[in-house]
Design a protein around this motif. Sequence first.
Motif, mmCIF file in Angstrom:
data_model
loop_
_atom_site.group_PDB
_atom_site.id
_atom_site.type_symbol
_atom_site.label_atom_id
_atom_site.label_comp_id
_atom_site.label_asym_id
_atom_site.label_seq_id
_atom_site.Cartn_x
_atom_site.Cartn_y
_atom_site.Cartn_z
ATOM 1 N N LYS A 68 0.880 -1.105 0.083
ATOM 2 C CA LYS A 68 -0.026 -0.006 0.154
ATOM 3 C C LYS A 68 1.061 1.138 0.018
ATOM 4 O O LYS A 68 1.911 1.227 0.423
ATOM 5 N N VAL A 75 -3.782 7.382 -1.593
ATOM 6 C CA VAL A 75 -5.027 6.493 -1.447
ATOM 7 C C VAL A 75 -6.087 7.298 -1.300
ATOM 8 O O VAL A 75 -6.629 7.548 -0.618
ATOM 9 N N GLU A 141 0.988 -0.050 -4.360
ATOM 10 C CA GLU A 141 -0.019 0.102 -5.095
ATOM 11 C C GLU A 141 -0.651 1.691 -4.498
ATOM 12 O O GLU A 141 -0.710 1.737 -3.358
ATOM 13 N N ILE A 143 -4.165 4.033 -5.191
ATOM 14 C CA ILE A 143 -5.501 4.032 -5.943
ATOM 15 C C ILE A 143 -5.980 5.639 -5.945
ATOM 16 O O ILE A 143 -5.718 6.251 -5.069
ATOM 17 N N PRO A 157 -6.316 1.286 -9.127
ATOM 18 C CA PRO A 157 -5.410 0.642 -8.298
ATOM 19 C C PRO A 157 -4.085 0.783 -9.393
ATOM 20 O O PRO A 157 -3.773 -0.337 -9.888
#
Length: 331
Positions: A68, A75, A141, A143, A157
């Motif tokens: 993440k 995100v 990742e 988003i 993502p």
Amino acid sequence: MLIKTHDNGFIHPVSSEITPQRAYAGRREMMKLLAGGVAGAALAGWASREALAQTQRPGKLAALAGGKSGVAGAVVMEKVTDYKDASTYNNFYEFGTDKADPARNAHTLKTSPWTVEIEGLVKKPGKYALEDLLKLSAQEERIYRMRCVEGWSMVIPWVGYSLSALIQRVEPQPSAKYLEFLTLADPKTMPFVGSRVLSWPYAEGLRMDEAMHPLTLLTFGMYGEVLPKQNGAPVRLVVPWKYGFKNAKSIVKIRFVDKEPATAWNKAAANEYGFYSNVNPNVDHPRWSQATERRIGEDGLFAKKRKTLMFNGYEAQVGQLYVGMDLKKNY
């Protein structure tokens, strides 16, 4: 493998070529329309896109299993767009001007071997093999909201790392103020290269501080998988506060320059597509408003539009880049 080097009249497209399909419906909405006898063709198109999405998934790679994001504000806590929508509703004019064309046609793209050449005002020019780019920095990742100039948006993502990692590696000279991105233009594998819609190769550009911003992503995957060809494989740019056409796909060259580079859509129609192209609800396209947008895959054909956010919702992170600028003049 790092391969060292030391080399230091078209026609503007008609509106039907650049305006997207009005929308496409979800299964439930399509069945309602089908019951009324008006949606056979639309249903066939929807089914075709879903089939393409399922058969063309390139698969997972350990190298793309990013964690993440640790970037503040990166995100987005919103529903992620379905993979089938993100991979079958695209702008990639090298493979056609209809939103469904890239998914149908991009299978011809050859993504291996692949190199990205770095040249211009840098201390360490050279050619980077894709394998070296993948290892250059830890991937994660993120988003991001993505917004297209035609008024549609997605939440995707992406997997990659901040472009700044590559920029720092090649050591720009003090005179380097901009980056120019050139994409593959191979008429043998990209059937619409050579069309008069745009000049080729597709070129985009960023100011150095935009390129260095941690939200600017050098991207190799999405949804935890390798990038589909129609989404810009094997390496592309993602700049989430700008309109989609700023996000160069299938990059083969990055130049460090001292002057603002000419870009593909700006050359095509400077009054419609500015160099900066920041998402801005207060600056309309000459032929349509940018104040609202439609989220692809959301509630079918009759979805209520949502308000467009300044800088696509990233104003807190990037607004300082443009302090003192007239964003209507520098659109």
